[in-house]
Every structure is written in structure tokens, then in C-alpha cells.
Design an enzyme around this catalytic site. Structure first.
Site, short mmCIF file in Angstrom:
data_model
loop_
_atom_site.label_atom_id
_atom_site.label_comp_id
_atom_site.label_asym_id
_atom_site.label_seq_id
_atom_site.Cartn_x
_atom_site.Cartn_y
_atom_site.Cartn_z
N LYS A 1 21.21 -45.73 -39.25
CA LYS A 1 21.73 -44.69 -40.16
C LYS A 1 23.14 -44.30 -39.75
O LYS A 1 24.05 -44.21 -40.58
CB LYS A 1 20.79 -43.46 -40.14
CG LYS A 1 19.43 -43.74 -40.76
CD LYS A 1 18.42 -42.62 -40.52
CE LYS A 1 17.05 -43.03 -41.07
NZ LYS A 1 15.98 -42.06 -40.82
N GLN B 1 14.78 -36.70 -37.47
CA GLN B 1 13.99 -37.94 -37.50
C GLN B 1 12.54 -37.67 -37.13
O GLN B 1 12.23 -36.97 -36.17
CB GLN B 1 14.62 -38.96 -36.52
CG GLN B 1 13.98 -40.33 -36.52
CD GLN B 1 14.18 -41.13 -37.81
OE1 GLN B 1 15.11 -40.87 -38.57
NE2 GLN B 1 13.32 -42.09 -38.05
N ASP C 1 16.71 -35.52 -46.60
CA ASP C 1 15.40 -36.20 -46.63
C ASP C 1 14.58 -35.76 -47.84
O ASP C 1 13.62 -36.41 -48.20
CB ASP C 1 14.60 -35.82 -45.38
CG ASP C 1 14.67 -36.88 -44.28
OD1 ASP C 1 14.74 -38.07 -44.63
OD2 ASP C 1 14.63 -36.50 -43.11
N1 GUN Z 1 10.79 -41.49 -39.98
C1 GUN Z 1 10.43 -42.56 -40.73
N2 GUN Z 1 10.96 -42.48 -41.96
C2 GUN Z 1 11.69 -41.34 -41.99
C3 GUN Z 1 12.47 -40.70 -43.00
O1 GUN Z 1 12.61 -41.18 -44.14
N3 GUN Z 1 13.06 -39.53 -42.64
C4 GUN Z 1 12.91 -38.98 -41.41
N4 GUN Z 1 13.52 -37.82 -41.16
N5 GUN Z 1 12.17 -39.54 -40.45
C5 GUN Z 1 11.57 -40.71 -40.75
#
Ligand code: GUN
Length: 295
Positions: A53, A97, A120
Site C-alpha cells: 500500500k 491494518q 477502508d
Molecule cells: N486486512 C486485510 N484486508 C484489509 C483491509 O481491506 N483493510 C484493513 N484495514 N485491513 C485489512
């Protein structure tokens, strides 16, 4: 003839458009979208995702920073950090995350994020907006990316199609079902207590699997000519595999995503898109130019 859905290539195209939007925002408005990614603990897979990311954001001209906290960080400390980022006008987007260590209540963390910075789309206000309207500005990254892939092969009109979603998580299953419902699909949301998942998937025009079990979706789960979206990312003998028994399911489908290079890159592309949309919302700018890249 089966066609592989090239999530990697489609995501690359979206990211090119986003880079153009970012450059446009900088030149015309003096704005550089900024993203803060918070990771707590040492989960190796999470660190890999967060690095992807961060790297993609930098490539697109987004100001990105990752804040890594030790695994014994308390819930109160994490909320204090989120609140300081909420109050920082130079920060447009906040992502915490998952998974978080078990002593931290993730719902309380997501409720503490400013809903306008919630890229998110996990804040209850944004979940509510998504439920109420097809036109919510912020949409959850993986479901929105998956829907984009479905439309890239089936077209924009999914009305009346039978869709089965496997898995009812807040991150993927529930919002995926909602997005498909907004497209006028007849949606069945299946889960671990569903009596006969195969009986449902066998009828489906679209199957989205987000269950996290390797090879859960087998050849005889699929109606010939169906579209299959595999959201699973599972590690088997050091290799990444999805939820779908790809080799045996492939020929039965019309369209299918691979793992890797299917849904994964789309999740990141939509995170970047949400970061730019959040920047527009906070600065009361017309976001239409930005979201035009989305079907
Ligand atoms: N962990 C796995 N997928 C995601 C996601 O889309 N967002 C976040 N914040 N954590 C994750």
C-alpha cells in the site's frame, strides 16, 4: 472458452488514472493527498500488505506514511493516535491494518476514525451510507474492486442475475452482498452455518468467495458459464492460493479471477482511489473527475 480476469492489468489502468488525478489536484489546487497506514504488531502477511500500500501510494504521488506500533500497544494509545491524525488537517486518509492484536477491540478503533478519513469504509456511518445508497462516495476497497472486475466482463447491467457470496465478514462478505444488491442482483449470502452452500452456488451466475479456506469452491459448485471472483489469499506450502480449486473450476467458468493478480491489486487501487476521494470531500472539491474511473 474461459477468460481469465486480469485484475493486475485492470488495477494498473485505474492507478494510472489516479496518478493523473493526483497530479491535477497538486497543480490546480496545491493539494497532495496524504495517507497514514497504522500497523500494530508483527504479523508478517500484514507487513507485506502494508508495504504494498505504501509503495503504490508513493508511486502515484500520494504522501504516504506507515506508522508501525509494537504488539503491546494499548487500545487507548491506538485511539489517541487515531484522534491526533483526525485532528491533523494535513492527513486525508487513515487506515488501521487488520487483524489487530486480540486485546484491541477493532470496532472501537474504526469508530474512532473520522468518517471522512475512513478510506477502508469500516466506520459505522460509512457502512450505513453504503447500505442506504448505491451512490455512497467511499466504498470498501475489496468489494468495490471485485464489483469493478465483475462489471469489466459482464457489463454494467447485472440486473436480475443470481449472485452468491461465500463468507459474511464485515470487510468483504457483507458489503459485497450489499453492492451486488444495489446492482439489482438476487443475492444469497452464505456462511459457515449455511446448510448446503453448493446447492446455492450451483444456481449462481456470479460467485464471490471470501471464506479463507483453500480449494473450498470445487468444480461441482459451479454452474457452467458462471463468473467466479476469488477473494481468498491463503498460503499452502509457501504458495499463494485462493478459495477456489482453480485448476478444476477454470474450464467450467466463463470468467474467473486468478490468485495472485486478481482481486488483490484491485483492493490497493481502490484504497488509492478512496484516498483521493477523501481528499476531495475534505476540501469541498468536485470529486466527479476522480471517480469517473469507476464504472
Ligand atoms: N486486512 C486485510 N484486508 C484489509 C483491509 O481491506 N483493510 C484493513 N484495514 N485491513 C485489512
Amino acid at each position: 472458452m474461459t477468460q481469465l480476469i486480469d485484475g493486475f492489468g485492470i488495477a494498473s489502468g485505474i492507478c494510472e488514472s489516479i496518478a493523473t488525478s493526483v497530479a491535477h489536484l497538486k497543480k490546480n489546487n496545491g493539494l497532495v493527498p496524504s495517507l497514514r497506514v497504522i500497523i500494530v504488531g508483527e504479523n508478517p502477511a500484514s507487513h507485506v500488505y502494508v508495504r504494498s500500500k505504501q509503495k503504490k501510494a508513493e508511486l502515484l504521488g500520494i504522501n504516504a506514511r506507515t506508522i508501525a506500533l509494537p504488539k503491546d500497544t494499548s487500545e487507548a494509545e491506538l485511539i489517541r493516535l487515531v484522534e491526533s491524525l483526525n485532528g491533523d488537517i494535513s492527513v486525508n486518509a487513515i487506515l488501521v491494518q487488520l487483524p489487530l492484536p486480540s486485546h484491541i477491540n477493532s470496532s472501537r478503533i474504526f469508530e474512532s476514525i473520522d468518517s471522512k478519513k475512513d478510506v477502508d469504509c469500516f466506520h459505522p456511518e460509512n457502512v450505513g451510507r453504503l447500505t442506504l445508497s448505491k451512490d455512497a462516495l467511499l466504498k470498501p476497497c475489496t468489494p468495490a474492486g471485485s464489483l469493478y472486475l465483475i462489471k469489466s466482463v459482464l457489463g454494467n447491467d447485472l440486473s436480475g442475475m443470481d449472485a452468491v457470496v461465500i463468507g459474511r465478514s464485515n470487510i468483504v462478505g457483507k458489503p459485497m452482498a450489499m453492492l451486488l444488491l444495489h446492482e439489482n442482483c438476487t443475492v444469497t449470502l452464505t456462511h459457515s452455518k449455511t446448510r448446503d452452500i453448493q446447492e446455492k452456488t450451483m444456481q449462481a451466475d456470479i460467485v464471490v468467495s471470501a471464506v479463507g479456506i483453500p480449494h473450498f469452491v470445487k468444480r461441482d459448485f459451479i454452474k457452467p458459464g458462471a463468473t467466479v471472483i476469488d477473494v481468498g489469499i491463503n498460503k499452502v506450502d509457501g504458495r499463494l492460493v485462493g478459495d477456489v480449486d482453480f485448476e478444476n473450476v477454470f474450464q467450467k467458468t466463463k470468467f474467473i479471477t486468478p490468485v495472485p493478480r486478481g482481486v488483490g491489486p484491485m483492493t490497493i487501487a481502490f484504497l488509492m482511489l478512496n484516498t483521493v476521494i477523501a481528499t476531495c470531500i475534505q476540501n469541498k472539491l468536485d470529486h466527479q473527475d476522480v471517480i469517473r474511473v469507476v464504472v
